[in-house]
Design a protein around this motif. Structure first.
Motif, PDB file in Angstrom:
ATOM      1  N   UNK A 287       0.844  -1.194   0.000  1.00  0.00           N
ATOM      2  CA  UNK A 287       0.000   0.000   0.000  1.00  0.00           C
ATOM      3  C   UNK A 287       0.885   1.252   0.000  1.00  0.00           C
ATOM      4  N   UNK A 288       0.397   2.295  -0.664  1.00  0.00           N
ATOM      5  CA  UNK A 288       1.113   3.568  -0.651  1.00  0.00           C
ATOM      6  C   UNK A 288       0.127   4.715  -0.741  1.00  0.00           C
ATOM      7  N   UNK A 289       0.573   5.872  -0.299  1.00  0.00           N
ATOM      8  CA  UNK A 289      -0.297   7.047  -0.299  1.00  0.00           C
ATOM      9  C   UNK A 289      -0.307   7.679  -1.686  1.00  0.00           C
ATOM     10  N   UNK A 290      -1.491   8.047  -2.166  1.00  0.00           N
ATOM     11  CA  UNK A 290      -1.661   8.736  -3.444  1.00  0.00           C
ATOM     12  C   UNK A 290      -2.403  10.055  -3.228  1.00  0.00           C
ATOM     13  N   UNK A 291      -2.146  11.019  -4.107  1.00  0.00           N
ATOM     14  CA  UNK A 291      -2.869  12.293  -4.099  1.00  0.00           C
ATOM     15  C   UNK A 291      -3.893  12.246  -5.224  1.00  0.00           C
ATOM     16  N   UNK A 292      -5.160  12.179  -4.861  1.00  0.00           N
ATOM     17  CA  UNK A 292      -6.251  11.960  -5.819  1.00  0.00           C
ATOM     18  C   UNK A 292      -7.062  13.238  -6.006  1.00  0.00           C
ATOM     19  N   UNK A 293      -7.389  13.563  -7.250  1.00  0.00           N
ATOM     20  CA  UNK A 293      -8.274  14.703  -7.517  1.00  0.00           C
ATOM     21  C   UNK A 293      -9.699  14.303  -7.136  1.00  0.00           C
ATOM     22  N   UNK A 294     -10.273  15.032  -6.176  1.00  0.00           N
ATOM     23  CA  UNK A 294     -11.640  14.725  -5.744  1.00  0.00           C
ATOM     24  C   UNK A 294     -12.603  15.881  -6.030  1.00  0.00           C
ATOM     25  N   UNK A 295     -12.103  16.961  -6.621  1.00  0.00           N
ATOM     26  CA  UNK A 295     -12.964  18.081  -6.987  1.00  0.00           C
ATOM     27  C   UNK A 295     -12.253  18.982  -7.973  1.00  0.00           C
ATOM     28  N   UNK A 296     -13.013  19.597  -8.868  1.00  0.00           N
ATOM     29  CA  UNK A 296     -12.430  20.471  -9.884  1.00  0.00           C
ATOM     30  C   UNK A 296     -13.423  21.584 -10.205  1.00  0.00           C
ATOM     31  N   UNK A 297     -12.902  22.766 -10.520  1.00  0.00           N
ATOM     32  CA  UNK A 297     -13.783  23.886 -10.851  1.00  0.00           C
ATOM     33  C   UNK A 297     -13.018  24.982 -11.556  1.00  0.00           C
TER      34      UNK A 297
ATOM     35  N   UNK B 241     -14.421  24.277  -7.022  1.00  0.00           N
ATOM     36  CA  UNK B 241     -13.754  22.987  -6.807  1.00  0.00           C
ATOM     37  C   UNK B 241     -14.151  22.369  -5.467  1.00  0.00           C
ATOM     38  N   UNK B 242     -14.248  23.202  -4.441  1.00  0.00           N
ATOM     39  CA  UNK B 242     -14.662  22.715  -3.125  1.00  0.00           C
ATOM     40  C   UNK B 242     -16.097  22.180  -3.166  1.00  0.00           C
ATOM     41  N   UNK B 243     -16.963  22.892  -3.869  1.00  0.00           N
ATOM     42  CA  UNK B 243     -18.354  22.438  -4.006  1.00  0.00           C
ATOM     43  C   UNK B 243     -18.407  21.109  -4.745  1.00  0.00           C
ATOM     44  N   UNK B 244     -17.586  20.976  -5.783  1.00  0.00           N
ATOM     45  CA  UNK B 244     -17.542  19.727  -6.555  1.00  0.00           C
ATOM     46  C   UNK B 244     -17.052  18.570  -5.688  1.00  0.00           C
ATOM     47  N   UNK B 245     -16.098  18.866  -4.794  1.00  0.00           N
ATOM     48  CA  UNK B 245     -15.558  17.837  -3.905  1.00  0.00           C
ATOM     49  C   UNK B 245     -16.491  17.541  -2.735  1.00  0.00           C
ATOM     50  N   UNK B 246     -17.427  18.448  -2.490  1.00  0.00           N
ATOM     51  CA  UNK B 246     -18.357  18.272  -1.384  1.00  0.00           C
ATOM     52  C   UNK B 246     -17.727  18.471  -0.023  1.00  0.00           C
ATOM     53  N   UNK B 247     -16.717  19.342   0.034  1.00  0.00           N
ATOM     54  CA  UNK B 247     -16.066  19.614   1.319  1.00  0.00           C
ATOM     55  C   UNK B 247     -16.020  21.114   1.587  1.00  0.00           C
ATOM     56  N   UNK B 248     -15.773  21.452   2.836  1.00  0.00           N
ATOM     57  CA  UNK B 248     -15.702  22.842   3.254  1.00  0.00           C
ATOM     58  C   UNK B 248     -14.248  23.297   3.284  1.00  0.00           C
TER      59      UNK B 248
ATOM     60  N   UNK C 288      -8.219  22.515  -8.457  1.00  0.00           N
ATOM     61  CA  UNK C 288      -8.527  21.130  -8.114  1.00  0.00           C
ATOM     62  C   UNK C 288      -8.315  20.943  -6.618  1.00  0.00           C
ATOM     63  N   UNK C 289      -9.060  20.002  -6.048  1.00  0.00           N
ATOM     64  CA  UNK C 289      -8.847  19.576  -4.668  1.00  0.00           C
ATOM     65  C   UNK C 289      -8.158  18.218  -4.719  1.00  0.00           C
ATOM     66  N   UNK C 290      -6.984  18.143  -4.111  1.00  0.00           N
ATOM     67  CA  UNK C 290      -6.243  16.880  -4.016  1.00  0.00           C
ATOM     68  C   UNK C 290      -6.418  16.331  -2.607  1.00  0.00           C
TER      69      UNK C 290
ATOM     70  N   UNK D 171      -5.802  23.724 -15.370  1.00  0.00           N
ATOM     71  CA  UNK D 171      -6.968  23.446 -14.525  1.00  0.00           C
ATOM     72  C   UNK D 171      -8.289  23.870 -15.167  1.00  0.00           C
ATOM     73  N   UNK D 172      -8.260  24.945 -15.952  1.00  0.00           N
ATOM     74  CA  UNK D 172      -9.451  25.330 -16.726  1.00  0.00           C
ATOM     75  C   UNK D 172      -9.872  24.201 -17.664  1.00  0.00           C
ATOM     76  N   UNK D 173      -8.887  23.666 -18.395  1.00  0.00           N
ATOM     77  CA  UNK D 173      -9.170  22.602 -19.355  1.00  0.00           C
ATOM     78  C   UNK D 173      -9.604  21.316 -18.658  1.00  0.00           C
TER      79      UNK D 173
END
Length: 323
Positions: A1-11, A64-71, A166-168, A287-289
């Motif tokens: 197992x290893x830690x990854x940085x995942x895109x969870x929101x974009x705007x 991006x925060x709204x897309x990720x559903x986080x504050x 983006x939110x990582x 990030x726009x694209x």
């Protein structure tokens, strides 16, 4: 197992004012056809008077925060890629931090011109993989309309204003190429080429200055270095252009985008192209694209995406990620 940085929101956010190529015809020796044929650009957005880079960045971040559903309170760090910050200091990132209501965490700017977002994304990945942050807001935002020489038809028609974010977030991966998140990065710079793309002013010169560019030289370096950095990043994980679902390139010029894709052996129907609508938005363009490509249904969960960019410095690099 290893830690990854995942895109969870974009705007993204674009200023209201849309400037078509025809608007330049009354002040410059140019035409809509001339601009389209040489760059692929049809229109761009310009920030309103009093609308700052941090304003654009904040709106993209909120999307991006709204897309990720986080504050915003759940964000540990903000990295803002820009060459057109509001003030000499403090950083525009801290202004976004305040505008979002964040009272903890840390924020800083990254300056690598058009390669800024790739640099920022790589730094955010390092923060997450090393355990220094769990969630990082990565933004590219620019107001290049503020550094244009409006008498120079070779440059002023090419650039626009905008922001993307983006939110990582940290996630556990198996360590293979099927993992979601950032899989490989490649960063480069070579200060010997400063004079082919630069702004002829700055703090030490006490003159804001204007963007200057040797277009033919930039084109030559761009095609060679963009394909090379993308292939280098892919090779780090044992992949090639054939494995790529989408290239999301820096949106500078359609001919550079086409030539780079050809060198990588990737057909244009697997390249996200937005340059026609936004022009070159420097650090904001990738990030726009990404945001528009996802909104248009092009980029889907599980897709292998390559982003690559080159800017003044010269600075260039790429990031390979699985959406």
């Amino acid at each position: 197992m290893m830690k990854r940085a995942v895109i969870c929101g974009v705007g993204h956010y674009l200023p209201e004012r849309v400037v078509p190529n025809s608007e330049f015809e009354s002040t410059l020796d140019t035409t809509d056809d001339w601009i389209r044929s040489r760059s692929g650009i049809e229109r761009r957005h310009f920030a309103a008077e009093g609308e700052m880079t941090s304003d654009l960045a904040t709106k993209a971040a909120q999307a991006a925060l709204a897309d990720a559903g986080i504050d915003a309170s759940q964000i540990d760090a903000i990295i803002l890629a820009t060459s057109t910050a509001d003030l000499t200091f403090p950083s525009a990132a801290t202004m976004v931090q305040a505008a979002l209501g964040m009272e903890k965490g840390f924020a800083f700017d990254v300056q690598a011109v058009c390669a800024g977002f790739v640099y920022a994304l790589s730094n955010a990945n390092a923060l997450i993989v090393s355990g220094q942050a769990e969630r990082v807001l990565v933004i590219g935002a620019e107001t290049f309309s503020r550094i244009m020489d409006w008498t120079d038809r070779s440059t002023c028609v090419l650039f626009g204003d905008g922001a993307g974010a983006v939110v990582l977030a940290a996630a556990e991966g198996e360590g293979g190429t099927d993992d979601r998140g950032i899989l490989a990065t490649d960063l480069n710079s070579d200060g010997r080429y400063r004079d082919i793309l630069y702004v002829d002013g700055g703090i030490s010169t006490q003159n804001t200055g204007h963007l200057r560019m040797q277009g033919k030289e930039v084109f030559r370096h761009a095609v060679e270095k963009l394909a090379e950095t993308a292939e280098t990043a892919l090779a780090k994980i044992g992949m090639t252009g054939e494995d790529v679902d989408w290239i999301v390139p820096h949106q500078a010029n359609i001919r550079i985008i086409q030539a780079t894709a050809k060198r990588m052996g990737v057909p244009m129907d697997r390249v996200v192209v937005t340059v026609q609508d936004h022009g070159n938005t420097s650090a904001a363009s990738i990030p726009l694209a990404l945001s528009i490509g996802r909104a248009n249904g092009q980029i889907k969960s599980g897709d292998l995406v390559v982003t690559e960019a080159i800017g003044g410095g010269l600075a260039w690099g790429s990031v390979v990620l699985r959406w």
